[in-house]
Design a protein around this motif. Sequence first.
Motif, PDB file in Angstrom:
ATOM      1  N   UNK A   1       0.821  -1.207   0.000  1.00 17.23           N
ATOM      2  CA  UNK A   1       0.000   0.000   0.000  1.00 17.23           C
ATOM      3  C   UNK A   1       0.855   1.256   0.000  1.00 17.23           C
ATOM      4  N   UNK A   2       1.968   1.209   0.706  1.00 23.76           N
ATOM      5  CA  UNK A   2       2.902   2.339   0.709  1.00 23.76           C
ATOM      6  C   UNK A   2       3.487   2.543  -0.686  1.00 23.76           C
ATOM      7  N   UNK A   3       3.838   1.449  -1.353  1.00 23.00           N
ATOM      8  CA  UNK A   3       4.367   1.524  -2.708  1.00 23.00           C
ATOM      9  C   UNK A   3       3.334   2.110  -3.670  1.00 23.00           C
ATOM     10  N   UNK A   4       2.097   1.666  -3.545  1.00 21.76           N
ATOM     11  CA  UNK A   4       1.037   2.179  -4.415  1.00 21.76           C
ATOM     12  C   UNK A   4       0.834   3.671  -4.173  1.00 21.76           C
ATOM     13  N   UNK A   5       0.832   4.100  -2.927  1.00 17.49           N
ATOM     14  CA  UNK A   5       0.622   5.513  -2.608  1.00 17.49           C
ATOM     15  C   UNK A   5       1.701   6.394  -3.241  1.00 17.49           C
ATOM     16  N   UNK A   6       2.969   6.022  -3.022  1.00 17.29           N
ATOM     17  CA  UNK A   6       4.039   6.852  -3.570  1.00 17.29           C
ATOM     18  C   UNK A   6       4.157   6.726  -5.087  1.00 17.29           C
TER      19      UNK A   6
ATOM     20  N   UNK B   1       2.984   4.288 -13.088  1.00 19.37           N
ATOM     21  CA  UNK B   1       1.810   3.433 -13.178  1.00 19.37           C
ATOM     22  C   UNK B   1       2.154   1.958 -13.198  1.00 19.37           C
ATOM     23  N   UNK B   2       3.329   1.584 -13.647  1.00 14.89           N
ATOM     24  CA  UNK B   2       3.723   0.175 -13.621  1.00 14.89           C
ATOM     25  C   UNK B   2       3.875  -0.306 -12.177  1.00 14.89           C
ATOM     26  N   UNK B   3       4.424   0.530 -11.323  1.00 10.89           N
ATOM     27  CA  UNK B   3       4.557   0.174  -9.910  1.00 10.89           C
ATOM     28  C   UNK B   3       3.199   0.118  -9.217  1.00 10.89           C
ATOM     29  N   UNK B   4       2.278   0.963  -9.655  1.00 12.40           N
ATOM     30  CA  UNK B   4       0.927   0.931  -9.089  1.00 12.40           C
ATOM     31  C   UNK B   4       0.277  -0.417  -9.398  1.00 12.40           C
TER      32      UNK B   4
END
Length: 62
Positions: free
Chosen positions: A19-24, A31-34
Amino acid sequence: MGLKVFLNVLYNIGIFLCLLTVYYSVKNHNWAYVAGGIFLAVMVIIFKIRLIKDIRNMQKKQ
């Protein structure tokens, strides 16, 4: 049982990190990391639900 508690803690940490990764990633437009973060978070949540069901079944047998 101790292993399952440890596994539950690892799942919680994994969900938090995803969730931290998605937020940042949303903040920085990566968008690939999301997509990867959401996918991993969903997988870890599925594993956590399966673990909770397994623990409940173990407690019902006793």
